[in-house]
Design a protein around this motif. Sequence first.
Motif, PDB file in Angstrom:
ATOM      1  N   THR A 115      -1.739  21.879  -2.856  1.00 54.65           N
ATOM      2  CA  THR A 115      -2.951  21.601  -3.644  1.00 54.65           C
ATOM      3  C   THR A 115      -4.008  20.914  -2.780  1.00 54.65           C
ATOM      4  O   THR A 115      -5.178  21.337  -2.736  1.00 54.65           O
ATOM      5  N   LYS A 116      -3.576  19.863  -2.065  1.00 52.93           N
ATOM      6  CA  LYS A 116      -4.546  19.102  -1.254  1.00 52.93           C
ATOM      7  C   LYS A 116      -5.096  19.945  -0.105  1.00 52.93           C
ATOM      8  O   LYS A 116      -6.268  19.827   0.257  1.00 52.93           O
ATOM      9  N   SER A 117      -4.245  20.783   0.471  1.00 48.58           N
ATOM     10  CA  SER A 117      -4.703  21.608   1.605  1.00 48.58           C
ATOM     11  C   SER A 117      -5.826  22.536   1.161  1.00 48.58           C
ATOM     12  O   SER A 117      -6.825  22.706   1.866  1.00 48.58           O
ATOM     13  N   MET A 118      -5.675  23.119  -0.046  1.00 48.00           N
ATOM     14  CA  MET A 118      -6.725  24.037  -0.533  1.00 48.00           C
ATOM     15  C   MET A 118      -8.018  23.260  -0.791  1.00 48.00           C
ATOM     16  O   MET A 118      -9.111  23.771  -0.539  1.00 48.00           O
ATOM     17  N   GLU A 119      -7.879  22.036  -1.271  1.00 45.63           N
ATOM     18  CA  GLU A 119      -9.077  21.203  -1.486  1.00 45.63           C
ATOM     19  C   GLU A 119      -9.765  20.904  -0.157  1.00 45.63           C
ATOM     20  O   GLU A 119     -10.970  21.109   0.002  1.00 45.63           O
ATOM     21  N   ILE A 120      -8.972  20.451   0.803  1.00 45.23           N
ATOM     22  CA  ILE A 120      -9.532  20.056   2.104  1.00 45.23           C
ATOM     23  C   ILE A 120     -10.164  21.252   2.823  1.00 45.23           C
ATOM     24  O   ILE A 120     -11.250  21.162   3.389  1.00 45.23           O
TER      25      ILE A 120
ATOM     26  N   GLN B  46       7.953  29.465  -2.176  1.00 47.78           N
ATOM     27  CA  GLN B  46       7.909  29.465  -3.644  1.00 47.78           C
ATOM     28  C   GLN B  46       6.730  28.617  -4.139  1.00 47.78           C
ATOM     29  O   GLN B  46       6.056  28.975  -5.108  1.00 47.78           O
ATOM     30  N   THR B  47       6.486  27.507  -3.455  1.00 40.55           N
ATOM     31  CA  THR B  47       5.359  26.647  -3.830  1.00 40.55           C
ATOM     32  C   THR B  47       4.042  27.397  -3.644  1.00 40.55           C
ATOM     33  O   THR B  47       3.178  27.392  -4.532  1.00 40.55           O
ATOM     34  N   LEU B  48       3.899  28.063  -2.510  1.00 39.10           N
ATOM     35  CA  LEU B  48       2.670  28.821  -2.246  1.00 39.10           C
ATOM     36  C   LEU B  48       2.510  29.958  -3.249  1.00 39.10           C
ATOM     37  O   LEU B  48       1.419  30.222  -3.755  1.00 39.10           O
ATOM     38  N   TYR B  49       3.617  30.631  -3.536  1.00 36.27           N
ATOM     39  CA  TYR B  49       3.618  31.799  -4.427  1.00 36.27           C
ATOM     40  C   TYR B  49       3.215  31.400  -5.842  1.00 36.27           C
ATOM     41  O   TYR B  49       2.330  31.999  -6.444  1.00 36.27           O
ATOM     42  N   ASN B  50       3.869  30.356  -6.347  1.00 35.29           N
ATOM     43  CA  ASN B  50       3.610  29.954  -7.739  1.00 35.29           C
ATOM     44  C   ASN B  50       2.220  29.353  -7.926  1.00 35.29           C
ATOM     45  O   ASN B  50       1.645  29.435  -9.011  1.00 35.29           O
TER      46      ASN B  50
ATOM     47  N   LEU C  14       5.721  19.255  -1.499  1.00 33.09           N
ATOM     48  CA  LEU C  14       5.152  20.555  -1.122  1.00 33.09           C
ATOM     49  C   LEU C  14       4.025  20.955  -2.074  1.00 33.09           C
ATOM     50  O   LEU C  14       3.000  21.495  -1.638  1.00 33.09           O
ATOM     51  N   GLU C  15       4.215  20.656  -3.366  1.00 33.08           N
ATOM     52  CA  GLU C  15       3.145  20.979  -4.333  1.00 33.08           C
ATOM     53  C   GLU C  15       1.887  20.187  -4.000  1.00 33.08           C
ATOM     54  O   GLU C  15       0.775  20.716  -3.992  1.00 33.08           O
ATOM     55  N   ASN C  16       2.084  18.904  -3.696  1.00 29.40           N
ATOM     56  CA  ASN C  16       0.955  18.050  -3.319  1.00 29.40           C
ATOM     57  C   ASN C  16       0.277  18.589  -2.050  1.00 29.40           C
ATOM     58  O   ASN C  16      -0.952  18.663  -1.961  1.00 29.40           O
ATOM     59  N   LEU C  17       1.098  18.987  -1.090  1.00 31.80           N
ATOM     60  CA  LEU C  17       0.574  19.505   0.179  1.00 31.80           C
ATOM     61  C   LEU C  17      -0.288  20.755  -0.046  1.00 31.80           C
ATOM     62  O   LEU C  17      -1.399  20.865   0.491  1.00 31.80           O
TER      63      LEU C  17
END
Length: 269
Positions: free
Chosen positions: A78-83, A131-135, A73-76
Amino acid sequence: MSHNLLSGKRGIIFGALDENSIAWRTAERVFEEGGRFVLTNAPIAMRMGQINELAKKTNSEIIPADATSEEDLENLVTKSMEILGGKIDFVLHSIGMSVNVRKGRAYTDEKYDFTTKGWDVSALSFHKVMQTLYNADAMNEWGSIVALTYMAAQRTFPDYNDMADNKAYLESVARSFGYFFGKEKKVRVNTISQSPTPTTAGQGVKGFSGFIAYAEKMSPLGNATADDCANYTVSMFSDLTRKVTMQNLFHDGGFSMTGVSQEIIDQFG
Ligand SMILES: NC(=O)c1ccc[n+]([C@@H]2O[C@H](COP(=O)([O-])OP(=O)(O)OC[C@H]3O[C@@H](n4cnc5c(N)ncnc54)[C@H](O)[C@@H]3O)[C@@H](O)[C@H]2O)c1
């Protein structure tokens, strides 16, 4: 018909398995309304390959993620914001699976390893996603997070099995996280409680064909289809619903408020 309701908005859509999936239909509608997004599903679901078709149609990229894995989820995120080139405005959690249902175990004969796995995939994953999105502070102000649920969280439908408990937990997580997301980030969190819908997950429920026919006869407006759900979700992602949060929103043609319909009474006449 497009109204550009999601123009300029970026998102993540979980759970498009095939063209029957509610997430698939939602992705198509979001695209029509001008939204851009990353598609994601469990690595195992990717092997079926159909999601590539949807990605092509909607000019989107796919990032595999097991929604129970914090690392994925962390990878998802981070990468989504990049893409997508910035923070996220909308997220659809459209994930459900019960191992007890799959293995044909009755509610009164649960195997608790199966119960725990199903709960992790279907319910706790929603907390993990948020939680991943929040943090990561990944959500834009006035963003919108939606998860799909079913009325078995409030009323008993025997064949819905342990998914009823998973949905009750999911809806509670939406309220609890909705508080913090609202206060701290001005992000709304809701669940949409959808009519029975002929999808892979839906059809896994025992007696589904009788059940969907019953719901159709009980609902004054008839069952809400996957396309209807896609439209409703688009409205929840749009700026037209900014102050709706921490709600479980019934999207079921009136089923949840109907005691009995004339069609059902007639069957006993
Ligand atoms: N179909 C119905 O009758 C109905 C009614 C109300 C609510 N819902 C809910 O709608 C949502 C979507 O289901 P659907 O009916 O479109 O069926 P579906 O089978 O098309 O979608 C379920 C998705 O969950 C994904 N998934 C399973 N395990 C995962 C994991 N570990 N990580 C990431 N993804 C995973 C699957 O790959 C699949 O894409 C579910 O939450 C479901 O409970 C469905």
